[in-house]
Design an enzyme around this catalytic site. Sequence first.
Site, PDB file in Angstrom:
ATOM      1  N   GLY A  46       0.830  -1.190   0.000  1.00 19.07           N
ATOM      2  CA  GLY A  46       0.000   0.000   0.000  1.00 19.07           C
ATOM      3  C   GLY A  46       0.870   1.246   0.000  1.00 19.07           C
ATOM      4  O   GLY A  46       2.002   1.218   0.498  1.00 19.07           O
ATOM      5  N   GLN A  51       2.926   9.865   1.188  1.00 19.76           N
ATOM      6  CA  GLN A  51       4.273   9.296   1.251  1.00 19.76           C
ATOM      7  C   GLN A  51       5.148   9.710   0.062  1.00 19.76           C
ATOM      8  O   GLN A  51       6.369   9.573   0.122  1.00 19.76           O
ATOM      9  CB  GLN A  51       4.199   7.768   1.320  1.00 19.76           C
ATOM     10  N   CYS A  92       6.080  -0.253   7.083  1.00 22.11           N
ATOM     11  CA  CYS A  92       5.692   0.888   6.258  1.00 22.11           C
ATOM     12  C   CYS A  92       6.873   1.273   5.374  1.00 22.11           C
ATOM     13  O   CYS A  92       8.007   1.290   5.842  1.00 22.11           O
ATOM     14  CB  CYS A  92       5.326   2.061   7.176  1.00 22.11           C
ATOM     15  N   LEU A  93       6.584   1.586   4.102  1.00 20.65           N
ATOM     16  CA  LEU A  93       7.667   1.977   3.182  1.00 20.65           C
ATOM     17  C   LEU A  93       8.358   3.258   3.639  1.00 20.65           C
ATOM     18  O   LEU A  93       9.507   3.495   3.280  1.00 20.65           O
ATOM     19  CB  LEU A  93       7.126   2.151   1.757  1.00 20.65           C
ATOM     20  N   HIS A 134      -4.201   1.589   7.808  1.00 19.45           N
ATOM     21  CA  HIS A 134      -2.834   2.117   7.860  1.00 19.45           C
ATOM     22  C   HIS A 134      -2.668   3.251   6.846  1.00 19.45           C
ATOM     23  O   HIS A 134      -2.138   4.319   7.177  1.00 19.45           O
ATOM     24  CB  HIS A 134      -1.860   0.958   7.566  1.00 19.45           C
ATOM     25  N   GLU A 135      -3.128   3.019   5.612  1.00 17.79           N
ATOM     26  CA  GLU A 135      -2.951   4.030   4.555  1.00 17.79           C
ATOM     27  C   GLU A 135      -3.811   5.263   4.824  1.00 17.79           C
ATOM     28  O   GLU A 135      -3.395   6.386   4.557  1.00 17.79           O
ATOM     29  CB  GLU A 135      -3.277   3.442   3.177  1.00 17.79           C
ATOM     30  N   HIS A 138      -2.116   7.658   6.993  1.00 12.74           N
ATOM     31  CA  HIS A 138      -1.136   8.512   6.301  1.00 12.74           C
ATOM     32  C   HIS A 138      -1.797   9.790   5.793  1.00 12.74           C
ATOM     33  O   HIS A 138      -1.213  10.869   5.858  1.00 12.74           O
ATOM     34  CB  HIS A 138      -0.530   7.772   5.102  1.00 12.74           C
TER      35      HIS A 138
HETATM   36 NI    NI Z   1       2.800   3.240   5.613  1.00 16.04          NI
END
Ligand code: NI
Length: 169
Positions: A46, A51, A92-93, A134-135, A138
């Site tokens: 995701g 991000q 998380c990226l 989670h997304e 963000h």
């Molecule tokens: Ni993330």
Amino acid sequence: MAQLSILCYPDPRLHTVARPVQAVDARIKQLIADMFETMYAASGIGLAATQVNVHERLIVMDVSQEHDQPLVLINPEITWASPETKLNEEGCLSVPGIYDGVQRSLAVTVRALDEHGQQRSIEAQDLLSICIQHEMDHLLGKVFVEYLSPLKRNRIKTKLVKARRESAS
Ligand code: NI
């Protein structure tokens, strides 16, 4: 298509609150394509526009093993969340190499526009439900490490700042 660079915690821009997407136009479609390319290249499931430093309410996801179930959520709103929660290990990226437990609803229903600008309602469970929550965090400027204790969070901050300094030198 182009790969975009991903902001890394504790970059303060990750705490920006995204505004709604005004129109699903050519610019947004290009952004969606670039975000999928970026997410798949980074082996993520995701990615939120936040991000990649675009502060609009847009998420791309693919929780399938085969990377053949791309899902786009534009201006997503959670309309229902199960009272039952579960502790899951998340990564998380934007927080590379860090995994820790976060308590989230087992299931959610989310209403959003898809990549064609069509309104959809999606019932999500398990990994997809966790990923959506989670997304969507963000988009509100929240990174999953903010659910952890201040002690843990500071340790993660120090580690990531140090790692970046070393890779830059
Ligand atoms: Ni993330």
